[in-house]
Design a protein around this motif. Structure first.
Motif, mmCIF file in Angstrom:
data_model
loop_
_atom_site.group_PDB
_atom_site.id
_atom_site.type_symbol
_atom_site.label_atom_id
_atom_site.label_comp_id
_atom_site.label_asym_id
_atom_site.label_seq_id
_atom_site.Cartn_x
_atom_site.Cartn_y
_atom_site.Cartn_z
ATOM 1 N N TRP A 51 45.758 48.059 93.501
ATOM 2 C CA TRP A 51 46.623 47.179 92.711
ATOM 3 C C TRP A 51 46.220 45.737 93.009
ATOM 4 O O TRP A 51 46.155 45.325 94.164
ATOM 5 C CB TRP A 51 48.091 47.407 93.074
ATOM 6 C CG TRP A 51 49.010 46.420 92.401
ATOM 7 C CD1 TRP A 51 49.489 45.248 92.914
ATOM 8 C CD2 TRP A 51 49.567 46.527 91.087
ATOM 9 N NE1 TRP A 51 50.294 44.610 92.005
ATOM 10 C CE2 TRP A 51 50.370 45.370 90.873
ATOM 11 C CE3 TRP A 51 49.467 47.477 90.073
ATOM 12 C CZ2 TRP A 51 51.061 45.147 89.681
ATOM 13 C CZ3 TRP A 51 50.161 47.256 88.889
ATOM 14 C CH2 TRP A 51 50.946 46.116 88.710
ATOM 15 N N SER A 53 46.956 42.090 93.373
ATOM 16 C CA SER A 53 48.155 41.305 93.605
ATOM 17 C C SER A 53 47.778 39.837 93.774
ATOM 18 O O SER A 53 46.734 39.392 93.320
ATOM 19 C CB SER A 53 48.880 41.845 94.846
ATOM 20 O OG SER A 53 50.104 41.184 95.047
ATOM 21 N N ASN A 57 52.498 36.182 92.727
ATOM 22 C CA ASN A 57 53.143 37.297 92.054
ATOM 23 C C ASN A 57 54.177 37.972 92.960
ATOM 24 O O ASN A 57 54.416 37.534 94.079
ATOM 25 C CB ASN A 57 52.101 38.297 91.557
ATOM 26 C CG ASN A 57 51.259 37.722 90.429
ATOM 27 O OD1 ASN A 57 51.738 36.915 89.626
ATOM 28 N ND2 ASN A 57 50.001 38.118 90.367
ATOM 29 N N SER A 59 55.401 41.218 95.064
ATOM 30 C CA SER A 59 54.973 42.443 95.743
ATOM 31 C C SER A 59 56.079 42.863 96.701
ATOM 32 O O SER A 59 56.321 42.190 97.706
ATOM 33 C CB SER A 59 53.680 42.200 96.530
ATOM 34 O OG SER A 59 52.636 41.758 95.688
ATOM 35 N N LEU A 113 52.757 44.346 82.567
ATOM 36 C CA LEU A 113 53.380 43.297 83.370
ATOM 37 C C LEU A 113 53.699 43.767 84.780
ATOM 38 O O LEU A 113 53.570 43.011 85.738
ATOM 39 C CB LEU A 113 54.671 42.826 82.688
ATOM 40 C CG LEU A 113 55.501 41.787 83.434
ATOM 41 C CD1 LEU A 113 54.748 40.466 83.525
ATOM 42 C CD2 LEU A 113 56.858 41.601 82.765
ATOM 43 N N ALA A 114 54.130 45.025 84.914
ATOM 44 C CA ALA A 114 54.608 45.514 86.207
ATOM 45 C C ALA A 114 54.275 46.993 86.375
ATOM 46 O O ALA A 114 54.165 47.738 85.394
ATOM 47 C CB ALA A 114 56.119 45.306 86.330
ATOM 48 N N ASN A 137 53.436 40.852 87.759
ATOM 49 C CA ASN A 137 52.614 39.666 87.535
ATOM 50 C C ASN A 137 53.508 38.519 87.059
ATOM 51 O O ASN A 137 53.726 38.341 85.867
ATOM 52 C CB ASN A 137 51.539 39.950 86.490
ATOM 53 C CG ASN A 137 50.578 41.040 86.895
ATOM 54 O OD1 ASN A 137 50.260 41.185 88.066
ATOM 55 N ND2 ASN A 137 50.122 41.814 85.930
ATOM 56 N N ASP A 140 50.334 35.111 87.588
ATOM 57 C CA ASP A 140 48.913 35.398 87.360
ATOM 58 C C ASP A 140 48.724 36.838 86.923
ATOM 59 O O ASP A 140 49.467 37.723 87.345
ATOM 60 C CB ASP A 140 48.104 35.163 88.648
ATOM 61 C CG ASP A 140 48.146 33.715 89.095
ATOM 62 O OD1 ASP A 140 48.077 32.833 88.226
ATOM 63 O OD2 ASP A 140 48.247 33.476 90.311
ATOM 64 N N ALA A 141 47.696 37.062 86.119
ATOM 65 C CA ALA A 141 47.315 38.419 85.732
ATOM 66 C C ALA A 141 45.849 38.627 86.079
ATOM 67 O O ALA A 141 45.028 37.732 85.848
ATOM 68 C CB ALA A 141 47.539 38.635 84.239
ATOM 69 N N PRO A 142 45.482 39.782 86.655
ATOM 70 C CA PRO A 142 44.074 40.034 86.983
ATOM 71 C C PRO A 142 43.228 40.092 85.724
ATOM 72 O O PRO A 142 43.680 40.543 84.669
ATOM 73 C CB PRO A 142 44.113 41.389 87.706
ATOM 74 C CG PRO A 142 45.371 42.038 87.232
ATOM 75 C CD PRO A 142 46.345 40.922 86.999
ATOM 76 N N PRO A 154 46.358 43.523 81.390
ATOM 77 C CA PRO A 154 47.397 42.921 82.230
ATOM 78 C C PRO A 154 47.832 41.560 81.703
ATOM 79 O O PRO A 154 47.014 40.782 81.205
ATOM 80 C CB PRO A 154 46.713 42.798 83.600
ATOM 81 C CG PRO A 154 45.257 42.735 83.289
ATOM 82 C CD PRO A 154 45.056 43.576 82.073
ATOM 83 N N SER A 156 50.911 38.224 82.435
ATOM 84 C CA SER A 156 51.866 37.654 83.384
ATOM 85 C C SER A 156 53.108 37.185 82.642
ATOM 86 O O SER A 156 53.065 36.874 81.441
ATOM 87 C CB SER A 156 51.246 36.480 84.146
ATOM 88 O OG SER A 156 51.094 35.350 83.306
#
Length: 252
Positions: A51, A53, A57, A59, A113-114, A137, A140-142, A154, A156
């Protein structure tokens, strides 16, 4: 947002994974406890996936000790999905394109998003020790090669809505929403949760693909049954699926 009674919280800096911390401290807890980390060095997703992260974000892991069957404990993925949905609506409003993807993702404008990951084991007095990992997210999004082929793009929360919220503040919303949905689950059972989850289900009534460890099934997403199984209406009739990766795009 008021913190819910009966839930503890633990705020940490950098850890390998909040799920790892959960395993280490289960013996210490008497009440459900939220663990929030500023950063995870080795976060993980379903089926051993990594994942992605980040410090900007969310976690976290919720620890719970449950006196019930493993099957009932596993239904907490739906409870947490609804809690995430509720928290996000409370933050950004109902007009945004939020939906729930079986079995454990939250989508925003069709992007991921999640994600939610459940891990459990038998604890003391035959109780279930359940850890619910949540990644959102927020800012930021990967991007780039970190994205699995055919996986949902992905996104955010900030990128899609312009709303910026810190992880600690987001946990306040999520913890309050989860406490409400947990009471609903305990008082009314899974059927009530299932009905509410289906109201927000992504691609309900559409043709989707479910890939298990041994098969690939394509069919109309009919419902989620009373055990949490995905029900597809395939060319060979209705099929119940307990665990799978679900794809919307490129289905044929």
């Amino acid at each position: 947002m008021e913190w819910p009674a009966g839930y503890q919280r633990r705020l940490l800096g950098e850890v390998s994974s909040t799920l790892d911390v959960a395993r280490q401290i289960f013996s210490e807890i008497d009440e459900p406890e939220w663990i929030l980390a500023q950063n995870q060095t080795s976060p993980r997703g379903r089926n051993g996936r990594k994942w992605i992260s980040g410090e900007r974000n969310f976690s976290a892991t919720l620890l719970m000790r449950l006196d019930e069957s493993p099957q009932a404990a596993a239904l907490r993925s739906f409870v947490m999905s609804l809690a995430l949905f509720d928290a996000l609506v409370a933050i950004v409003g109902p007009a945004h394109g939020l939906s729930l993807k079986w079995p454990n993702d939250v989508l925003l404008n069709c992007g991921k998003l999640a994600g939610i990951l459940l891990e459990s084991c038998r604890g003391r007095n035959k109780s279930i020790e359940l850890a619910i990992g949540i990644g959102v997210n927020l800012l930021d999004a990967p991007v780039g090669r970190t994205i699995e082929k055919r996986a949902a793009n992905p996104v955010s929360l900030f990128g899609e809505t312009g709303v910026s919220i810190e992880a600690v503040r987001f946990m306040d919303y999520l913890a309050a929403s989860y406490a409400r949905r947990e009471r609903q689950f305990r008082d009314l059972g899974f059927e009530s949760i299932r009905v509410d989850w289906l109201k927000h289900a992504a691609r309900l009534g559409d043709i989707i693909e479910a890939v298990t460890r041994v098969s690939r099934l394509v069919g109309v997403f009919e419902t989620v049954d009373r055990d949490g199984n995905l029900v597809l209406n395939t060319a060979d009739g209705p099929k119940k699926i307990a665990a799978a990766d679900v794809f919307f795009e490129g289905v044929h």
